[in-house]
Design a protein around this motif. Structure first.
Motif, mmCIF file in Angstrom:
data_model
loop_
_atom_site.group_PDB
_atom_site.id
_atom_site.type_symbol
_atom_site.label_atom_id
_atom_site.label_comp_id
_atom_site.label_asym_id
_atom_site.label_seq_id
_atom_site.Cartn_x
_atom_site.Cartn_y
_atom_site.Cartn_z
ATOM 1 N N ASP A 31 -2.468 -0.514 -10.665
ATOM 2 C CA ASP A 31 -3.841 -1.023 -10.799
ATOM 3 C C ASP A 31 -3.905 -2.377 -11.494
ATOM 4 O OD1 ASP A 31 -3.176 -0.153 -13.310
ATOM 5 O OD2 ASP A 31 -4.868 1.191 -13.547
ATOM 6 N N TRP A 90 -4.357 -3.135 -0.923
ATOM 7 C CA TRP A 90 -3.700 -4.441 -0.998
ATOM 8 C C TRP A 90 -3.939 -5.136 0.343
ATOM 9 C CZ3 TRP A 90 -2.352 -5.804 -5.679
ATOM 10 C CH2 TRP A 90 -2.004 -4.821 -6.613
ATOM 11 N N ASP A 123 1.021 1.750 -4.337
ATOM 12 C CA ASP A 123 -0.280 2.371 -4.115
ATOM 13 C C ASP A 123 -0.987 2.785 -5.404
ATOM 14 O OD1 ASP A 123 1.656 4.403 -4.450
ATOM 15 O OD2 ASP A 123 0.437 5.843 -3.346
ATOM 16 N N ARG A 140 -5.856 -6.436 -5.315
ATOM 17 C CA ARG A 140 -6.448 -5.479 -4.377
ATOM 18 C C ARG A 140 -7.745 -6.038 -3.818
ATOM 19 N NH1 ARG A 140 -4.404 -0.397 -4.153
ATOM 20 N NH2 ARG A 140 -2.955 0.206 -5.774
ATOM 21 N N ASN A 166 0.810 -1.215 0.000
ATOM 22 C CA ASN A 166 0.000 0.000 0.000
ATOM 23 C C ASN A 166 0.846 1.270 0.000
ATOM 24 O OD1 ASN A 166 -2.817 -0.863 -0.098
ATOM 25 N ND2 ASN A 166 -2.269 -1.978 1.761
#
Length: 122
Positions: A58, A113, A55, A107, A51
């Motif tokens: 995707d 995550w 971050d 995710r 994270n």
């Protein structure tokens, strides 16, 4: 068996399998680019690292599950940032036979995550 994890992009892992060893330190840095070690995490550190360092990613990642007793390169537990939290660092290439599992890492529904439980490694 002592187990640690390394967060990887699936294409980098696939390339490592073809090459015979894994050399990525962390996102965007490899041992070939001057990094001195490969970053790893204990189970309770994986989500925090993901994270932070991934971050804005995707796409799904993968977790390399590493049996520390099989490592050829040196393993050191270090707090290099002086935060009071140490992380496992692999000083040299990761030999493929030390990777005992490769798990997809997606995710969660909340967009973060997810945590990796201690039970998941036993």
């Amino acid at each position: 068996m002592a187990t640690i994890f390394h967060i990887a992009f699936p294409d980098q892992w696939e390339a490592a399998v073809e090459a015979g060893c894994y050399r990525w330190s962390t996102r965007g840095k490899s041992l070939d680019d001057g990094a001195t070690f490969i970053h790893a995490s204990r189970p309770e550190q994986v989500a925090m690292v993901a994270n932070f360092a991934y971050d804005d990613v995707d796409v799904p990642l993968c977790l390399l599950v590493i049996d520390t007793t099989r490592l050829v390169s040196a393993l050191c537990d270090e707090d290099l940032d002086g935060t009071g939290m140490s992380f496992p660092h692999i000083y040299g290439p990761l030999n493929l036979d030390a990777v005992v599992d490769v798990r997809p890492y997606h995710r969660g529904p909340d967009g973060l995550w997810p945590e990796v439980s201690e039970q998941a490694v036993s």
